[in-house]
Scaffold this motif. Structure first.
Motif, PDB file in Angstrom:
ATOM      1  N   ILE A 217       0.844  -1.197   0.000  1.00 49.34           N
ATOM      2  CA  ILE A 217       0.000   0.000   0.000  1.00 49.34           C
ATOM      3  C   ILE A 217       0.879   1.247   0.000  1.00 49.34           C
ATOM      4  O   ILE A 217       1.814   1.361   0.791  1.00 49.34           O
ATOM      5  N   LEU A 218       0.581   2.179  -0.907  1.00 43.54           N
ATOM      6  CA  LEU A 218       1.165   3.515  -0.889  1.00 43.54           C
ATOM      7  C   LEU A 218       0.119   4.430  -0.268  1.00 43.54           C
ATOM      8  O   LEU A 218      -0.999   4.549  -0.789  1.00 43.54           O
ATOM      9  N   LEU A 219       0.472   5.083   0.834  1.00 45.21           N
ATOM     10  CA  LEU A 219      -0.521   5.778   1.647  1.00 45.21           C
ATOM     11  C   LEU A 219      -0.113   7.222   1.919  1.00 45.21           C
ATOM     12  O   LEU A 219       0.942   7.481   2.506  1.00 45.21           O
ATOM     13  N   ASP A 220      -0.968   8.157   1.492  1.00 48.77           N
ATOM     14  CA  ASP A 220      -0.751   9.566   1.815  1.00 48.77           C
ATOM     15  C   ASP A 220      -1.186   9.808   3.260  1.00 48.77           C
ATOM     16  O   ASP A 220      -1.925   9.008   3.841  1.00 48.77           O
ATOM     17  N   ILE A 221      -0.729  10.910   3.848  1.00 47.46           N
ATOM     18  CA  ILE A 221      -1.147  11.257   5.213  1.00 47.46           C
ATOM     19  C   ILE A 221      -2.353  12.187   5.181  1.00 47.46           C
ATOM     20  O   ILE A 221      -3.361  11.947   5.852  1.00 47.46           O
ATOM     21  N   ASN A 222      -2.280  13.265   4.395  1.00 45.88           N
ATOM     22  CA  ASN A 222      -3.375  14.236   4.325  1.00 45.88           C
ATOM     23  C   ASN A 222      -4.473  13.707   3.407  1.00 45.88           C
ATOM     24  O   ASN A 222      -4.347  13.752   2.183  1.00 45.88           O
ATOM     25  N   LEU A 223      -5.530  13.192   4.019  1.00 44.23           N
ATOM     26  CA  LEU A 223      -6.620  12.574   3.267  1.00 44.23           C
ATOM     27  C   LEU A 223      -7.962  13.099   3.770  1.00 44.23           C
ATOM     28  O   LEU A 223      -8.072  13.557   4.911  1.00 44.23           O
TER      29      LEU A 223
ATOM     30  N   VAL B  77       3.315  -1.104   4.175  1.00 47.04           N
ATOM     31  CA  VAL B  77       2.705   0.215   3.967  1.00 47.04           C
ATOM     32  C   VAL B  77       3.824   1.241   3.845  1.00 47.04           C
ATOM     33  O   VAL B  77       4.639   1.395   4.757  1.00 47.04           O
ATOM     34  N   ILE B  78       3.862   1.929   2.714  1.00 53.88           N
ATOM     35  CA  ILE B  78       4.835   2.991   2.494  1.00 53.88           C
ATOM     36  C   ILE B  78       4.087   4.319   2.446  1.00 53.88           C
ATOM     37  O   ILE B  78       3.214   4.521   1.598  1.00 53.88           O
TER      38      ILE B  78
END
Length: 229
Positions: free
Chosen positions: A49-55, A75-76
């Motif tokens: 999973i490529l995961l942004d923080i600001n969502l 998770v990156i």
């Protein structure tokens, strides 16, 4: 073919990542339901999973914690937040790596390849599978678990790899380079602070079962695991 699940609300960045990874043969899916990330991860069962923080709705830290309740999928985090505190928080909440925006696509690809090799590839089962005991500490390599005085915890994959590297050389200095190479293949792309954060996580996990101050920092050299707990 490995599957990559991208959680990024900037459509331009998500598309850029997806098109690039698609050229390397990855099966890419995106979320457009930012309030149902956990449900979609369960449904798609991605390999990474490529995961942004600001969502929207909830931040990436929230979703990483949710994912860790049922899966150890790599998770990156990919985020515009460049400060060290957010990188620490990402790892504390269960992330495996952290990439800051703007990023180089080759760095993203290298980190993905490294995480996939560690989890599923040639290095996935490189620890001795037999149960061990050292001064009352019982180690269960097949489960990534350790037990001390009837208290038992499960470590993440990276936590266990780091701990296994240290305990393989008890009371000896293990260099930072050796530890970096045991956790990441593409060490040129790893921030040295990332290793420190992972060491601190292992310290905290050991503290949970009553082992305090076992991992000592040897300034300028590396770390030593003292087993006289």
């Amino acid at each position: 073919m490995y599957s990559i699940y991208i959680v990024e609300d900037d459509q331009q960045i998500a598309t850029l990542l997806g098109q690039h990874l698609g050229r390397y043969g990855y099966d890419v899916t995106y979320t457009n339901k930012f309030d149902e990330v956990k449900t979609e991860v369960i449904e798609h069962s991605p390999d990474l999973i490529l995961l942004d923080i600001n969502l929207p709705y909830f931040d990436g830290f929230h979703w990483c914690r949710q994912i860790r309740t049922f899966s150890n999928v790599p998770v990156i985090f990919i985020s515009a937040r460049t400060d060290e505190m957010n990188q620490v928080l990402a790892i504390e909440h269960g992330g495996d790596d952290y990439i800051t925006k703007p990023f180089h696509l080759d760095v993203v690809t290298a980190k993905i390849k490294s995480a996939l090799r560690r989890t599923y590839g040639e290095y996935a089962n490189n620890t001795d599978s037999e149960q061990k005991e050292i001064n009352g500490l019982i180690i269960y390599p097949n489960k990534n678990e350790v037990e001390f005085k009837q208290s038992r915890i499960e470590l993440s994959k990276k936590e266990f790899l780091l701990f296994a590297k240290l305990i393989a050389q008890p009371d000896q200095i293990v260099s930072r380079d050796d530890l970096l190479e045991s956790l990441w293949d593409e060490v040129d792309f790893v921030d040295d602070n990332t290793l420190s954060v992972n060491v601190n996580r292992v310290r905290k996990r050991l503290h949970e079962i009553g082992i305090v101050d076992a991992i000592h920092t040897v300034r300028g050299q590396g770390y030593r695991l003292r087993v006289n707990w």
